[in-house]
Design a protein around this motif. Structure first.
Motif, short mmCIF file in Angstrom:
data_model
loop_
_atom_site.label_atom_id
_atom_site.label_comp_id
_atom_site.label_asym_id
_atom_site.label_seq_id
_atom_site.Cartn_x
_atom_site.Cartn_y
_atom_site.Cartn_z
N SER A 277 0.84 -1.19 0.00
CA SER A 277 0.00 0.00 0.00
C SER A 277 0.88 1.24 0.00
O SER A 277 2.01 1.21 0.49
CB SER A 277 -0.91 0.01 1.23
OG SER A 277 -1.61 1.23 1.34
N GLY A 279 1.25 5.53 0.95
CA GLY A 279 1.02 6.31 2.15
C GLY A 279 0.40 7.66 1.86
O GLY A 279 0.28 8.10 0.73
N GLY A 283 -3.50 6.31 1.59
CA GLY A 283 -3.03 5.07 2.17
C GLY A 283 -4.14 4.31 2.87
O GLY A 283 -4.97 4.90 3.57
N CYS A 333 4.63 7.76 -1.02
CA CYS A 333 3.72 8.46 -0.11
C CYS A 333 3.44 9.87 -0.62
O CYS A 333 4.29 10.49 -1.26
CB CYS A 333 4.36 8.54 1.28
SG CYS A 333 3.31 9.30 2.54
#
Length: 580
Positions: A277, A279, A283, A333
């Motif tokens: 996954s 961020g 996320g 992210c």
């Protein structure tokens, strides 16, 4: 998604993300469904918007527009010409508008030195060119003014009121910088989609934001999507699917990570170690998680795990097994771009050592976008990219490696041989610091992603649209006209599978366009020996360019080349067609 948002008490979803992946390192590329192609983004946007809104939840297309990097996003200017804006970056948003999207979110960046949330040029295009009737909201804290933003076309400041307050609106009306009619229009823009989509006809959803909104059917869907999205990049000697009962060596910490727990905050998710996954605000950590090591264990006679901390030890473990499965990759992210699209040096160390010791090495690759493969791809027998597969990571890996599912995913971005293979100068990315902020110049213009590779004759690691199968497919002769193309597709292999046939169009040289542009694709499921006639439609827009003088789409005349194939590099049939 719409059903789960409603179950969490929401009547809006802040998605889908539609920015084209101009920058391979882009920190939020994992959120954006356009890949590096505007047609792909447009084709994805329509059903997603309609699906979300069919559940009584309004969708929000973001981040409008040219928010193509996370580094310096709050002070950089995306400097672009009008033709490039309209042909490369606008089509996914236009498709979302066509689908009736309720809201559009403007980004943190500037556009040609004007803040995106007060840029009259692009925000007026939404109304006048795209005929958008919903509202424009700012990204969180992206509003920079009161009268300038409202006059340009911003309807809502988020998350709170710093500039769009009653007092500041009264002051702006009092000094003549804003009219009460403009404020009425803003309210109308907000209310129009809420009434049109039935939000005002039903009670506020009763769910809680922290509720587990999943279900057994959604869990099954997560497995299906993670499996279907897997891309078989290489399969030398048909190593995959694996023979059941083999002795496996599984290398890499992501294969055996702690199950992530739900985290509803901002920042890096607890699943970073699993590489499943991304961020930031996008996320997500699922309510449960399928690990890779546990999923592979039932498929093998024995499984030996090695973290990869000692490359020599990992190589010895691999050499003692029948097959080595090496799990590598990265995540990203919101708020920062990746420092490189190369694999981390620690991963490269044990990957190279294992590949040298075990010729039957399978790389299981997790990635938020493009990955440079030049340092290691030739050394291994098989590579499968799962991108960021979420909670069903382990099951998806097992499905593909075992042959339970035949891979059918295709790359939405080009995988380079090295970081920055496209040769961005600092002026192009991340930009050059100037007194008025970072200046990022889109000097490549239309040559974004795979278009640049074909325009310059540069060979990447793996091409846009690439993806192998456990079967093989034969393309028949291509028939082409201005309204579409047709050809016969045959499964010439021994197992059922799905081929994603892709249509590319090359304009006459006088048009000044990059060659080989995606204009259609279709996923066709075929049994062994089965054939099907595949048709892919074409329309006037597919043969048009943006006229910067008249500010309209204009058709191009001349001889066009139509090509169909399994990727932008793997062309199987060609035909010319002429437009007057």
């Amino acid at each position: 998604m719409g059903a789960e948002f409603k179950a969490k008490g929401a009547n809006m979803q802040l998605g889908p993300g539609l920015n084209v992946a101009r920058v391979p390192r882009g920190g939020r590329n994992f959120e954006y469904m356009s890949g590096e192609d505007p047609h792909l983004g447009a084709m994805m946007a329509r059903p997603v918007v309609k699906g979300i809104q069919s559940k009584g939840v309004l969708a929000t297309a973001k981040h409008f527009i040219l928010n193509n990097q996370e580094d310096h996003r709050g002070n950089m200017s995306s400097n672009v010409d009008e033709r490039t804006l309209m042909q490369i970056y606008m089509p996914p948003f236009a498709a979302a508008v066509d689908a009736g999207v309720g809201s559009i979110m403007c980004g943190y960046n500037r556009v040609n030195n004007v803040w995106a949330c007060e840029d009259a040029w692009t925000l007026k295009l939404l109304r006048r060119q795209l005929h958008f009737t919903g509202w424009v909201m700012s990204d969180w804290g992206a509003t920079q003014s009161t009268a300038a933003a409202a006059s340009a076309g911003l309807d809502m400041e988020m998350p709170g009121g710093s500039f769009f307050t009653a007092d500041k609106f009264r002051a702006a009306i009092g000094n003549g910088s804003l009219t009460s009619a403009a404020i009425s229009n803003m309210a109308t823009h907000v209310l129009t989609p809420m009434f049109a989509k039935g939000i005002m006809d039903s009670a506020q959803p009763s769910g809680r934001p922290d509720a587990n909104a999943t279900s057994s059917s959604h869990d099954a869907l997560a497995v299906h999507l993670a499996t279907a999205a897997a891309v078989l990049l290489k399969n030398e000697g048909q190593l995959l699917p694996l023979t059941r009962g083999a002795a496996l060596a599984v290398i890499g910490p992501a294969a055996k990570c702690d199950a992530p727990k739900p985290d509803y905050g901002f920042g890096w998710p607890p699943s970073i170690g699993c590489l499943n996954s991304g961020g930031g605000s996008g996320g997500v950590a699922g309510a449960h998680y399928d690990g890779i090591l546990g999923a592979l264990t039932p498929l093998a006679a024995s499984v030996t795990f090695d973290e990869g901390n000692d490359a020599r030890a990992a190589a010895a473990t691999a050499a003692a097994a029948d097959v080595a499965v090496v799990v590598v990759g990265s995540t990203s992210c919101e708020g920062a771009d990746r420092s490189s699209v190369e694999l981390p040096e620690g991963q490269l160390s044990y990957l190279r050592a294992v590949a040298a010791a075990q010729p039957r090495t399978v790389v299981v690759l997790m990635a938020p976008g493009a990955v440079a493969v030049g340092q290691w791809a030739e050394a291994v027998a098989a590579i499968v990219c799962f991108f960021l597969p979420g909670q069903a990571q382990g099951t998806a890996v097992a499905n593909i490696l075992s042959g339970t599912s035949n891979p059918s995913g295709r790359l939405p971005v080009t995988f380079p041989t090295v970081d920055n293979q496209v040769g961005f100068s600092r002026s192009q990315y991340p930009g050059v610091a100037m007194p008025d902020g970072l200046q990022t110049n889109y000097a490549e213009k239309l040559a974004v992603g795979y278009r640049w590779y074909h325009a310059t004759g540069t060979t990447p690691g793996f091409c846009f649209g690439h993806g192998l199968s456990y079967s093989t497919y034969t393309y028949g002769a291509l028939q082409a006209s201005p309204t579409g193309v047709a050809f016969t597709l045959t499964n010439s292999g021994t197992v059922a599978g799905a081929e994603v046939a892709q249509l590319y169009i090359t304009f006459p040289s006088s048009a000044g366009e990059p060659p080989r542009q995606l204009k259609g694709f279709r996923k066709v499921l075929l049994q062994p020996g089965e054939s099907a006639t595949v048709t892919l439609p074409l329309g006037p827009r597919d043969f048009s360019i943006w006229d910067v003088a008249a500010h309209v789409w204009a058709g191009v005349g001349g001889v066009f080349e139509a090509e169909v194939g399994a990727s932008s590099c793997d062309i199987r049939a060609r035909a010319n067609l002429t437009l007057k």
